[in-house]
Motif scaffolding. Sequence first.
Motif, PDB file in Angstrom:
ATOM      1  N   ILE A  69       0.827  -1.198   0.000  1.00  0.00           N
ATOM      2  CA  ILE A  69       0.000   0.000   0.000  1.00  0.00           C
ATOM      3  C   ILE A  69       0.866   1.254   0.000  1.00  0.00           C
ATOM      4  O   ILE A  69       0.507   2.277  -0.598  1.00  0.00           O
ATOM      5  N   GLN A  70       2.043   1.182   0.641  1.00  0.00           N
ATOM      6  CA  GLN A  70       2.917   2.356   0.687  1.00  0.00           C
ATOM      7  C   GLN A  70       3.510   2.657  -0.687  1.00  0.00           C
ATOM      8  O   GLN A  70       3.658   3.826  -1.066  1.00  0.00           O
ATOM      9  N   HIS A  71       3.842   1.615  -1.440  1.00  0.00           N
ATOM     10  CA  HIS A  71       4.337   1.823  -2.813  1.00  0.00           C
ATOM     11  C   HIS A  71       3.260   2.495  -3.660  1.00  0.00           C
ATOM     12  O   HIS A  71       3.552   3.396  -4.464  1.00  0.00           O
ATOM     13  N   LEU A  72       2.020   2.054  -3.477  1.00  0.00           N
ATOM     14  CA  LEU A  72       0.922   2.643  -4.240  1.00  0.00           C
ATOM     15  C   LEU A  72       0.734   4.111  -3.857  1.00  0.00           C
ATOM     16  O   LEU A  72       0.469   4.953  -4.721  1.00  0.00           O
ATOM     17  N   ALA A 194       4.830  11.863   1.718  1.00  0.00           N
ATOM     18  CA  ALA A 194       5.499  11.973   3.015  1.00  0.00           C
ATOM     19  C   ALA A 194       5.100  10.839   3.957  1.00  0.00           C
ATOM     20  O   ALA A 194       5.958  10.253   4.642  1.00  0.00           O
ATOM     21  N   SER A 195       3.809  10.512   4.000  1.00  0.00           N
ATOM     22  CA  SER A 195       3.346   9.457   4.903  1.00  0.00           C
ATOM     23  C   SER A 195       3.895   8.093   4.486  1.00  0.00           C
ATOM     24  O   SER A 195       4.299   7.289   5.341  1.00  0.00           O
ATOM     25  N   ALA A 196       3.924   7.830   3.183  1.00  0.00           N
ATOM     26  CA  ALA A 196       4.438   6.539   2.710  1.00  0.00           C
ATOM     27  C   ALA A 196       5.936   6.418   2.943  1.00  0.00           C
ATOM     28  O   ALA A 196       6.421   5.379   3.386  1.00  0.00           O
ATOM     29  N   ILE A 197       6.676   7.489   2.660  1.00  0.00           N
ATOM     30  CA  ILE A 197       8.123   7.459   2.880  1.00  0.00           C
ATOM     31  C   ILE A 197       8.439   7.326   4.366  1.00  0.00           C
ATOM     32  O   ILE A 197       9.390   6.635   4.756  1.00  0.00           O
ATOM     33  N   GLY A 198       7.617   7.967   5.218  1.00  0.00           N
ATOM     34  CA  GLY A 198       7.816   7.856   6.654  1.00  0.00           C
ATOM     35  C   GLY A 198       7.647   6.443   7.160  1.00  0.00           C
ATOM     36  O   GLY A 198       8.345   6.013   8.089  1.00  0.00           O
ATOM     37  N   VAL A 199       6.735   5.672   6.544  1.00  0.00           N
ATOM     38  CA  VAL A 199       6.525   4.285   6.949  1.00  0.00           C
ATOM     39  C   VAL A 199       7.632   3.389   6.412  1.00  0.00           C
ATOM     40  O   VAL A 199       8.158   2.513   7.118  1.00  0.00           O
ATOM     41  N   LEU A 200       8.036   3.611   5.146  1.00  0.00           N
ATOM     42  CA  LEU A 200       9.048   2.760   4.535  1.00  0.00           C
ATOM     43  C   LEU A 200      10.451   3.061   5.076  1.00  0.00           C
ATOM     44  O   LEU A 200      11.284   2.151   5.193  1.00  0.00           O
ATOM     45  N   PHE A 201      10.696   4.324   5.409  1.00  0.00           N
ATOM     46  CA  PHE A 201      12.011   4.724   5.915  1.00  0.00           C
ATOM     47  C   PHE A 201      11.839   5.504   7.217  1.00  0.00           C
ATOM     48  O   PHE A 201      11.988   6.731   7.239  1.00  0.00           O
ATOM     49  N   PRO A 202      11.500   4.810   8.306  1.00  0.00           N
ATOM     50  CA  PRO A 202      11.219   5.498   9.572  1.00  0.00           C
ATOM     51  C   PRO A 202      12.399   6.301  10.097  1.00  0.00           C
ATOM     52  O   PRO A 202      12.225   7.273  10.833  1.00  0.00           O
TER      53      PRO A 202
END
Length: 206
Positions: A69-72, A194-202
């Motif tokens: 879902i984060q990639h999407l 920003a939210s997806a990158i924050g999850v993938l790269f905390p």
Amino acid sequence: MEILLATFTTLFSIVNPFGAMPVFLTLTADDRASERARTALRSCIYMVAILSVAFFGGQYILNFFGISIQHLRIAGGILLIRSAFDLLTPGANRDRVGPEALEESKQKDDISFTPLAMPMLSGPGSMAICIGLIRPTYVDKAMTVAGFVLVALAAFIVLIFSLRLTRVLGKPGMAAMSRIMGFITLAIGVNFLASAIGVLFPGLTK
């Protein structure tokens, strides 16, 4: 209620019924007001159906292709940012329907599904957002679909009053409205990224 409002606010600027007004008026120029209203209603119903299919089928599509879902959300954010710059940049190509497709649409008896519902109202950006709106409970899913209906209702109102709105706002008003929608869409796209990158790269957010 929060999910309903969040769905509406996220989707309305992306659907951007104001951007569909010129094409709608061009293709229904010879229609009576009642016929124009029926076309607008059908296109909004189709839009809800398209967004619902994307929403409910999204998880299966992600699982099939092995996409998280984060990639999407990153892909959707990039797509939204690109669309936002098209709306914000003076002289940029803002047409979702090319001249050839527009001429072809003039020969159709029913233009409510294409090009109005797709791609004008429910294009790749809005469908990508719907796929990303994964909800855990049936109540949340029902509220999300209700948000789709609310967006469709707002789009229907904009379309049936499009002739009056065009006369009242004029070209400067329409340009200003386009920039407002573009700015909101840009903010949503940045938030998705920003939210997806924050999850993938905390580690980046610390």
